[in-house]
Design a protein around this motif. Structure first.
Motif, short mmCIF file in Angstrom:
data_model
loop_
_atom_site.label_atom_id
_atom_site.label_comp_id
_atom_site.label_asym_id
_atom_site.label_seq_id
_atom_site.Cartn_x
_atom_site.Cartn_y
_atom_site.Cartn_z
N VAL A 180 0.86 -1.18 0.00
CA VAL A 180 0.00 0.00 0.00
C VAL A 180 0.90 1.23 0.00
O VAL A 180 1.79 1.34 0.84
N GLU A 211 -3.38 -0.28 -2.99
CA GLU A 211 -4.23 0.81 -2.54
C GLU A 211 -3.33 2.00 -2.27
O GLU A 211 -2.12 1.85 -2.14
N ILE A 234 -8.11 -2.78 4.22
CA ILE A 234 -7.48 -3.10 2.94
C ILE A 234 -7.03 -4.57 2.94
O ILE A 234 -7.22 -5.30 1.97
#
Lengths: 126, 649
Positions: free
Chosen positions: A82, A103, A121
């Motif tokens: 991420v 993400e 997530i």
């Protein structure tokens, strides 16, 4: 399996301190903090993270480059990454996703919610 | 005085002669033919077109004479010009009181002379068309008449040459202009052959020094350029206007417009206009990088400030003394405000530059509103304000960028909450009106005076500086929201009065939501309301501007759903019962004909109007009600077509 171990790569010491508190104290996660891409490639495999939080703008090896290198290491190749960044123009975010980020968490983040965000997530990923 | 007048008249005559630029020009067939005709008609051995210059008579055309010019002394023609007589006839020069002493008579063999004046349209005598004989004789009246007619033809030829020269000069000036404008210009005829191409078009195409007139692009353009331009030229020849940024091989970027334009022969050709935008693109890229960098540099320290304050005020660092907590809350709130300001500035920058991307999708309204209200729950609790949302008709849908729609709603709701007294309610309601959805956010706050309402949507405008700061706004929220609404084809309006609260209304075009219909429903209540006694038409057309134009032209007769692809058309046809399908043939995902079988399998099948840029033959196995050619159909014809279907419906 719950999310427990997060590798966090960030060169800014102040942000490191805030995020460490947010993830460990508030979020109850086990965090390995690295100050550069090189350090992350070095320490990461031994830590066996379940998720990697990666700053984009870092001196030397930047986030996207670090991600490419991580994909070469068997221990990190499949760990979801991420990006955390203050560069969040639409085109930039699309670029990060195209580079393989799962993400993007924009900075500034809410420290009281950061761990929840990361856990969400992780859950979506699984 | 009389001498002066005569001089100035002679100067005027000489100027008129000079304006034809005829003196000392080579022989020309057209004049020689007229001279020969004069000699033949008058049965004379010598015929001349004589022009009377200042000190000489010069012959533009000669029959039976070698000299190209002679002095003015003893000139019969000069005498004819000076006397301004239309036809001068000397039957026997030896008997003539003036001419008998002329050298051509005393030394030479000139006996007979007839000269018709070359009179310009302005009445200036330029010279004569004359015939000369070596024996005394008479001139028949018809010969004299013919000589004058021929003299007028000589003047017509002179006039024609002058007009051509002026035209050529104007053409040169125009060409010069066209060559020196800082844009590429080229025009092609109906076959795609170049009619002209200006200097810049040739230079940027690597075609300097070449004359492209009459050439096809494939005969002259480099392969890389041809690949880009040929299909665009072809599409434009079929009536499409195309605007596109072309990146050339040298990395220069050009904004190219291909527009259909009738040639002088009335056929549809192509006008290509190109502008080099490399520098502005570069500047834009530099600015984007600057904005991105500045925002990054501002956000980086802010991340640890907001983070640290968030942890402290959020209780992660344990219990804080009350005064410390108050101060840290204050700092936290203001750091949040700084964050929002940076975000708003970036949004505004992108909106103003037209760089914000909108991912438009048709979404049912109810879940969107539910989410918008839910997102504000914690915020509204802090202000002890209730938010009530009347659940809208589940069939109502809007076409929006979901993220930007929520941004507008968040802005409207947070404003309403912030300016509401405690223990009051903010009401969100939805109404439908003439194809529009009106989403209203009503508060019981202090209201806004009329004079402040117009300015409220300006950037950084504050109704009351202190209260705005107190409420933590950035002064950009409403300006951004209105821009966002307009970019999504909507509006943001306000009605308010001091002491009576405020009502902000977001108006968006009503859309039918794909999938929200049961196919068995013949015509939904919603569509019945929408269409009234109009047609419900599906417009399949990839040019959204044209969709909008026709929807406006036909608004009294039909209500239009616009789609830009065959796939979207199929989906719309599955979910709605249309009276009419307006079908373009060239669509991004295929040819419009492929939709016909599907349209005709529907019961009842909608009427089909093919609206295309090209002349077209309807394939044998398809039936189409009307074919309209985009470039030819007038607004009235379009309305009449719709009215015809409406009458049958």
């Amino acid at each position: 399996m719950d999310l427990e171990r997060v590798l966090y790569v960030e060169d800014d010491k102040s942000i490191q301190a805030v995020a460490q508190l947010a993830l460990e104290t508030v979020g109850g996660l086990q965090v390995c903090i690295c100050s550069s891409g090189e350090e992350a490639l070095d320490k990461g495999p031994g830590f066996s993270p379940q998720l990697i939080l990666l700053d984009v703008m870092m001196p030397g090896m930047d986030g996207p480059e670090t991600l490419i290198q991580m994909r070469q290491l068997p221990a990190l190749a499949k760990v979801p990454v991420v990006f955390m960044t203050a560069r969040t123009q639409e085109s930039e975010v699309q670029g990060y996703l195209a580079q393989g980020a799962m993400e993007v968490i924009p900075k500034p983040f809410d420290p009281m919610q950061l761990a929840n965000q990361v856990r969400a997530i992780w859950t979506d990923h699984r | 005085m009389a001498v002066n007048d005569a001089r100035s008249q002679e100067q005027e005559r000489l100027n008129a002669l000079a304006s034809y630029h005829i003196l000392d020009t080579p022989e020309e067939k057209h004049f020689d033919e007229l001279t020969q005709l004069a000699a033949d008609i008058c049965d004379a051995p010598v015929a001349l077109i004589t022009l009377i210059d200042r000190h000489r008579q010069w012959f533009k055309s000669r029959v039976g004479m070698d000299a190209t010019e002679t002095p003015l002394d003893n000139s019969f023609c000069a005498q004819a010009v000076a006397s301004h007589t239309l036809l001068t006839v000397v039957e026997d020069a030896t008997e003539h009181p003036v001419f008998k002493s002329y050298e051509a008579v005393t030394e030479g063999d000139v006996r007979f002379y007839a000269g018709a004046l070359l009179l310009s349209p302005q009445g200036m005598a330029l010279g004569t068309l004359c015939v000369v004989g070596h024996e005394p004789r008479t001139l028949d009246p018809w010969q004299g008449h013919a000589l004058q007619v021929l003299a007028r033809q000589v003047v017509h030829q002179l006039e024609l040459r002058r007009a051509n020269r002026l035209l050529a000069r104007e053409t040169d000036q125009l060409q010069n202009l066209v060559d020196n404008v800082p844009v590429m210009l080229a025009q092609l005829d109906e076959q795609g052959r170049y009619l002209f191409a200006n200097h810049l078009y040739r230079r940027w195409g690597g075609l300097e020094g070449q004359d492209l007139r009459g050439c096809l692009p494939q005969e002259v353009l480099p392969a890389a350029l041809l690949k880009k331009r040929q299909s665009r030229i072809n599409r434009c020849l079929k009536g499409q206007r195309i605007q596109v940024e072309e990146v050339q091989q040298d990395q220069r970027i050009q904004d190219m417009v291909y527009m259909p334009l009738a040639t002088v022969s009335g056929q549809q050709g192509v006008l290509i206009v190109g502008r080099d935008i490399t520098e502005s693109k570069r500047a834009e890229a530099v600015k984007n990088e600057f904005v991105s960098t500045v925002s990054h540099e501002l956000r980086t320290p802010l991340t640890s400030i907001i983070g640290a304050l968030g942890l402290a005020t959020g209780g992660a660092l344990g219990e804080l003394p009350e005064q410390a907590k108050t101060m840290l809350d204050l700092a936290h709130g203001n750091s949040q405000r700084l964050k929002h300001l940076i975000n708003d500035l970036l949004d505004m920058d992108k909106l103003v530059a037209g760089q914000m991307h909108f991912d438009m999708t048709v979404e049912p309204l109810a879940p969107l509103l539910e989410r918008a209200v839910q997102d504000m729950q914690i915020f509204s609790q802090e202000y002890a304000v209730a938010v009530e949302c009347q659940a809208p008709d589940p069939a109502l849908a809007v076409e929006v960028d979901e993220y930007r729609f929520l941004q507008i709603m968040t802005n409207l709701l947070s404003n309403a909450i912030k300016f509401s007294p405690g223990d009051t309610t903010v009401a969100v309601s939805v109404t439908e009106q003439e194809g529009q959805v009106l989403i209203s956010v009503v508060d019981q706050g202090p209201g806004i005076a009329l004079e402040a309402q117009g300015k409220l949507f300006q950037r950084f405008y504050q109704v009351d500086g202190s209260s705005t700061r107190q409420k933590g706004g950035t002064g950009l929220g409403l300006a951004i929201s209105r821009e966002l609404a307009e970019r999504m084809k909507g509006q943001l309006t306000l009605s308010s009065a001091p002491g009576e609260g405020s009502c902000f209304t977001l108006t968006l075009p009503l859309r039918t939501h794909p999938g929200s219909r049961d196919e068995s429903v013949v015509l939904s209540l919603l569509d019945q309301q929408r269409k009234g006694n109009r047609l419900l038409a599906l417009h399949v057309e990839d040019d959204e501007d044209l969709q909008r134009v026709l929807s406006m032209v036909g608004t009294e007769l039909a209500v239009f759903d616009g789609v830009t692809t065959l796939n979207a058309a199929r989906q719309a046809l599955r979910n709605n019962r249309y009276d009419l399908v307006l079908l373009d043939l060239e669509l991004p995902d295929g040819c419009g004909w492929s939709l016909l079988a599907e349209i005709q399998s529907l019961h009842p099948a909608p009427a089909v109007v093919v609206l295309t840029g090209m002349d077209t033959q309807v394939p044998d196995n398809y039936s189409v009600d009307v074919v309209l050619i985009k470039s030819r159909v007038t607004d009235d014809e379009f309305r009449q077509t719709l009215a015809g279907f409406l009458a049958k419906n």
